[in-house]
Design a protein around this motif. Sequence first.
Motif, PDB file in Angstrom:
ATOM      1  N   ALA A 252      35.199  45.419  34.945  1.00  0.00           N
ATOM      2  CA  ALA A 252      36.292  45.497  34.072  1.00  0.00           C
ATOM      3  C   ALA A 252      37.853  45.553  34.869  1.00  0.00           C
ATOM      4  O   ALA A 252      38.698  45.229  34.184  1.00  0.00           O
ATOM      5  CB  ALA A 252      35.955  46.915  33.302  1.00  0.00           C
ATOM      6  N   VAL A 253      37.745  46.157  35.856  1.00  0.00           N
ATOM      7  CA  VAL A 253      39.134  46.275  36.715  1.00  0.00           C
ATOM      8  C   VAL A 253      39.059  45.385  37.914  1.00  0.00           C
ATOM      9  O   VAL A 253      39.992  45.363  38.812  1.00  0.00           O
ATOM     10  CB  VAL A 253      39.494  47.881  37.190  1.00  0.00           C
ATOM     11  N   ARG A 254      38.411  44.110  37.485  1.00  0.00           N
ATOM     12  CA  ARG A 254      38.452  43.153  38.370  1.00  0.00           C
ATOM     13  C   ARG A 254      39.611  42.614  39.004  1.00  0.00           C
ATOM     14  O   ARG A 254      40.239  42.787  40.178  1.00  0.00           O
ATOM     15  CB  ARG A 254      37.442  42.083  38.308  1.00  0.00           C
ATOM     16  N   LEU A 255      40.577  42.107  38.016  1.00  0.00           N
ATOM     17  CA  LEU A 255      41.760  41.391  38.295  1.00  0.00           C
ATOM     18  C   LEU A 255      42.765  42.236  38.770  1.00  0.00           C
ATOM     19  O   LEU A 255      43.427  41.965  39.990  1.00  0.00           O
ATOM     20  CB  LEU A 255      42.266  40.828  37.110  1.00  0.00           C
ATOM     21  N   PRO A 256      43.059  43.471  38.224  1.00  0.00           N
ATOM     22  CA  PRO A 256      43.784  44.598  38.900  1.00  0.00           C
ATOM     23  C   PRO A 256      43.692  44.825  40.386  1.00  0.00           C
ATOM     24  O   PRO A 256      44.387  44.790  41.193  1.00  0.00           O
ATOM     25  CB  PRO A 256      43.729  45.719  38.176  1.00  0.00           C
ATOM     26  N   CYS A 257      42.527  45.019  40.626  1.00  0.00           N
ATOM     27  CA  CYS A 257      41.923  45.275  42.042  1.00  0.00           C
ATOM     28  C   CYS A 257      42.128  44.052  42.907  1.00  0.00           C
ATOM     29  O   CYS A 257      43.044  44.244  43.957  1.00  0.00           O
ATOM     30  CB  CYS A 257      40.401  45.633  42.041  1.00  0.00           C
ATOM     31  N   TYR A 258      41.858  42.854  42.499  1.00  0.00           N
ATOM     32  CA  TYR A 258      42.182  41.762  43.602  1.00  0.00           C
ATOM     33  C   TYR A 258      43.790  41.594  43.463  1.00  0.00           C
ATOM     34  O   TYR A 258      44.260  41.359  44.542  1.00  0.00           O
ATOM     35  CB  TYR A 258      41.827  40.398  42.794  1.00  0.00           C
ATOM     36  N   ILE A 259      44.514  41.878  42.537  1.00  0.00           N
ATOM     37  CA  ILE A 259      46.049  41.754  42.681  1.00  0.00           C
ATOM     38  C   ILE A 259      46.502  42.608  43.717  1.00  0.00           C
ATOM     39  O   ILE A 259      47.303  42.386  44.277  1.00  0.00           O
ATOM     40  CB  ILE A 259      46.526  41.620  41.199  1.00  0.00           C
ATOM     41  N   VAL A 260      45.993  43.875  43.455  1.00  0.00           N
ATOM     42  CA  VAL A 260      46.485  44.699  44.356  1.00  0.00           C
ATOM     43  C   VAL A 260      46.116  44.533  45.886  1.00  0.00           C
ATOM     44  O   VAL A 260      47.028  44.661  46.708  1.00  0.00           O
ATOM     45  CB  VAL A 260      46.050  46.212  44.010  1.00  0.00           C
ATOM     46  N   ILE A 261      45.051  44.043  46.132  1.00  0.00           N
ATOM     47  CA  ILE A 261      44.441  43.722  47.491  1.00  0.00           C
ATOM     48  C   ILE A 261      45.438  42.617  48.119  1.00  0.00           C
ATOM     49  O   ILE A 261      46.036  42.691  49.141  1.00  0.00           O
ATOM     50  CB  ILE A 261      43.219  43.332  47.487  1.00  0.00           C
ATOM     51  N   ILE A 262      45.546  41.429  47.180  1.00  0.00           N
ATOM     52  CA  ILE A 262      46.476  40.670  47.536  1.00  0.00           C
ATOM     53  C   ILE A 262      48.084  41.000  47.985  1.00  0.00           C
ATOM     54  O   ILE A 262      48.608  40.407  48.723  1.00  0.00           O
ATOM     55  CB  ILE A 262      46.448  39.409  46.405  1.00  0.00           C
ATOM     56  N   ALA A 263      48.452  41.535  46.941  1.00  0.00           N
ATOM     57  CA  ALA A 263      49.768  42.369  47.049  1.00  0.00           C
ATOM     58  C   ALA A 263      50.067  42.913  48.336  1.00  0.00           C
ATOM     59  O   ALA A 263      51.174  42.727  49.052  1.00  0.00           O
ATOM     60  CB  ALA A 263      50.311  43.134  45.898  1.00  0.00           C
ATOM     61  N   GLY A 264      48.837  43.848  48.751  1.00  0.00           N
ATOM     62  CA  GLY A 264      48.969  44.635  49.949  1.00  0.00           C
ATOM     63  C   GLY A 264      49.332  43.539  51.128  1.00  0.00           C
ATOM     64  O   GLY A 264      50.143  43.900  52.110  1.00  0.00           O
ATOM     65  N   PHE A 265      48.369  42.653  51.281  1.00  0.00           N
ATOM     66  CA  PHE A 265      48.521  41.672  52.518  1.00  0.00           C
ATOM     67  C   PHE A 265      50.026  40.877  52.360  1.00  0.00           C
ATOM     68  O   PHE A 265      50.490  40.771  53.304  1.00  0.00           O
ATOM     69  CB  PHE A 265      47.225  40.537  52.132  1.00  0.00           C
ATOM     70  N   VAL A 266      50.370  40.821  51.187  1.00  0.00           N
ATOM     71  CA  VAL A 266      51.666  40.130  51.049  1.00  0.00           C
ATOM     72  C   VAL A 266      52.856  41.130  51.733  1.00  0.00           C
ATOM     73  O   VAL A 266      53.622  40.431  52.496  1.00  0.00           O
ATOM     74  CB  VAL A 266      52.125  39.594  49.538  1.00  0.00           C
ATOM     75  N   THR A 267      52.752  42.199  51.259  1.00  0.00           N
ATOM     76  CA  THR A 267      53.550  43.175  51.569  1.00  0.00           C
ATOM     77  C   THR A 267      53.723  43.145  53.463  1.00  0.00           C
ATOM     78  O   THR A 267      54.588  43.269  54.221  1.00  0.00           O
ATOM     79  CB  THR A 267      53.573  44.692  51.172  1.00  0.00           C
ATOM     80  N   LEU A 268      52.337  43.207  53.800  1.00  0.00           N
ATOM     81  CA  LEU A 268      51.912  43.208  55.389  1.00  0.00           C
ATOM     82  C   LEU A 268      52.806  42.101  55.988  1.00  0.00           C
ATOM     83  O   LEU A 268      53.440  42.172  56.966  1.00  0.00           O
ATOM     84  CB  LEU A 268      50.559  43.134  55.504  1.00  0.00           C
ATOM     85  N   ILE A 269      52.292  40.741  55.442  1.00  0.00           N
ATOM     86  CA  ILE A 269      53.190  39.760  56.224  1.00  0.00           C
ATOM     87  C   ILE A 269      54.608  39.571  55.979  1.00  0.00           C
ATOM     88  O   ILE A 269      55.541  39.278  56.850  1.00  0.00           O
ATOM     89  CB  ILE A 269      52.500  38.290  55.510  1.00  0.00           C
ATOM     90  N   GLU A 270      55.174  40.246  54.742  1.00  0.00           N
ATOM     91  CA  GLU A 270      56.495  40.751  54.879  1.00  0.00           C
ATOM     92  C   GLU A 270      57.046  41.472  56.156  1.00  0.00           C
ATOM     93  O   GLU A 270      58.048  40.967  56.734  1.00  0.00           O
ATOM     94  CB  GLU A 270      56.713  41.212  53.707  1.00  0.00           C
ATOM     95  N   PHE A 271      56.473  42.473  56.425  1.00  0.00           N
ATOM     96  CA  PHE A 271      56.854  43.267  57.432  1.00  0.00           C
ATOM     97  C   PHE A 271      56.888  42.798  58.793  1.00  0.00           C
ATOM     98  O   PHE A 271      57.723  42.689  59.562  1.00  0.00           O
ATOM     99  CB  PHE A 271      55.796  44.492  57.548  1.00  0.00           C
TER     100      PHE A 271
END
Lengths: 170, 220, 193
Positions: free
Chosen positions: B65-84
């Motif tokens: 049920a929360v598959r998409l939000p979970c995936y998106i948060v994980i992806i956004a986390g890695f995006v922020t990491l590469i930004e740093f």
Amino acid sequence: MNLKTTVLPPLVLTIICTVISGALIFVNNITKERVEEINRETLNESLTSAFGEGTYTQTDKTFDGVDKIIEGEGGLYVYEVTTDGYNSDGIHILVGIKDGAVEGVSFISCSETPGLGTKVNNDDYLKTYVGLKSEADADGVDAVTGATFSSKGLKAAVKLALAADMEARQ
Amino acid sequence: MSNLKEFTKGFIKENPTLVTLLGMCPTLAVTTQASNGIGMGLATTFVLVGSNIVISLLKKIIPDAVRLPCYIVIIAGFVTLIEFLLKGYVPTLYDSLGIFLSLITVNCIILGRAEVFASKNKVVPSILDGLGMGLGFTLSLTLMGTVREILGNGTVFGFSLPLLNESPMTIFILPAGGFFTLGIIIAVVNKLKHKKPPKEIGCKGCPNMASCEKLRNGGI
Amino acid sequence: MAVHLLVIMLSAILVNNIVLSQFMGICPFLGVSKVLKNCLGMGAAVIFVMLCATAVTYPVYKLLESLDIEYLKTVAFILLIALFVQLVEIILKKIMPPLYKALGVYLPLITTNCAVLGVTITNIDEGYSFLEAMVNALGTGVGFTVALLLFSGVRQKIDSSDSVPAMFKGVPATLVAASIVSLSFMGFGGLFS
């Protein structure tokens, strides 16, 4: 009430969010110093290459629109200014002013359209600003063909520096 | 053997940009220079591999049920990491990629691979899949960037080319040139593969697919 | 003040058109522009979505900023947008079934359309006030609709034409046409200074 469908999904999502935020805060603390150091280094390099070796100290003076006012040697003041060219904040320059006249203009970064806007980042063009004393003088500088917006942004930045210098010397 | 196939399929056979036509926005936006193309491609590869690993590890834990939000948060986390990382170590690239670095989060290639591959496969194949797709993406971005830089600025990776740099066709590094170059490249790729060009852009794995499909076929 | 807001609005629609000069939202632009009557519905949904997304994310950014963790904005924004959409869907389904029927099909687009996340981040990067941010969101959404409407006209001509070479049929021809439409929008550059 089925625990598996009501409680579990939000719980898992919350845990994932918390873990990721925590990890990011941790990484940010590690890289933060590095980012600041990089910014200092770039600033120092630009200062040295534009106005020669010497000691530069940041003053606590402020002027609306000017990022930093830096004091050099022999009455030189350097103004770090960021203005909009074609892109927002596309023009990020240092303007050195000595005894009320522009000593030199130098780019820290130019995030404008490559090949068009970036034409303003050219030593010969930047030299046309040298020696100017007032905002009215700066108005007389011609724009670069094909880089109308970037030229305008550059001019606005130099004028800001001149205005700031006027105030600083009073 | 099958692992090798997971790795190489992204290069040509299922190249995300040129064959399945995913991730059009960054392909058009950041490819004004070859070096930006490589940078964007590698940043995306990093996020793709990272999120594929995590999602494949967590596939049994994440409720449907929360598959998409979970995936998106994980992806956004890695995006922020590469930004740093870029901000700290490659600041010039960070500046030139601008907002499109944050927008890697919504690149449909990444969400698509999470949905189609990583959520159904073990870790090792997921890593190889992410790496292959990411490098395929990098390859096509670099190709776009090189063509546009040569024609639009008369340089390649910053080095001036004789003749071409005298009066470069600036239009190629402007937005209009982006659409044009991509159109030509896709046409040529299809000609070489003796295939008919795709009728529509790719939607595999895009969560919007159902909505778009309905609209495309005459609406509601 | 009113003039200033008008300039932001018109720049977002014409000069910095989100699709044709910022390259965001290319997927729906190329995917949905085929049928003219869907463009308006899609445009309306995107405008609605952009306004809501801005209204929700702007205060959250201020909160993050006050906690000194503004670098978490990408994570926070995308999660908020995703959750918000699900919420709106559930509420609409329960309270206003007719509206859900009309808008429901467009709503999931809010989540992964890069134009939506893009506009919320642009609002922050430009340092807009809340009012300016809302006006910019509105303008960006209208700009998206204008581009979609214009392009669907062009597209119908191309799709029904027989003179397109075989290797260009389909997506390549669409992209080349988009390039010409984008070229025409370049004419708006310099409208405001």
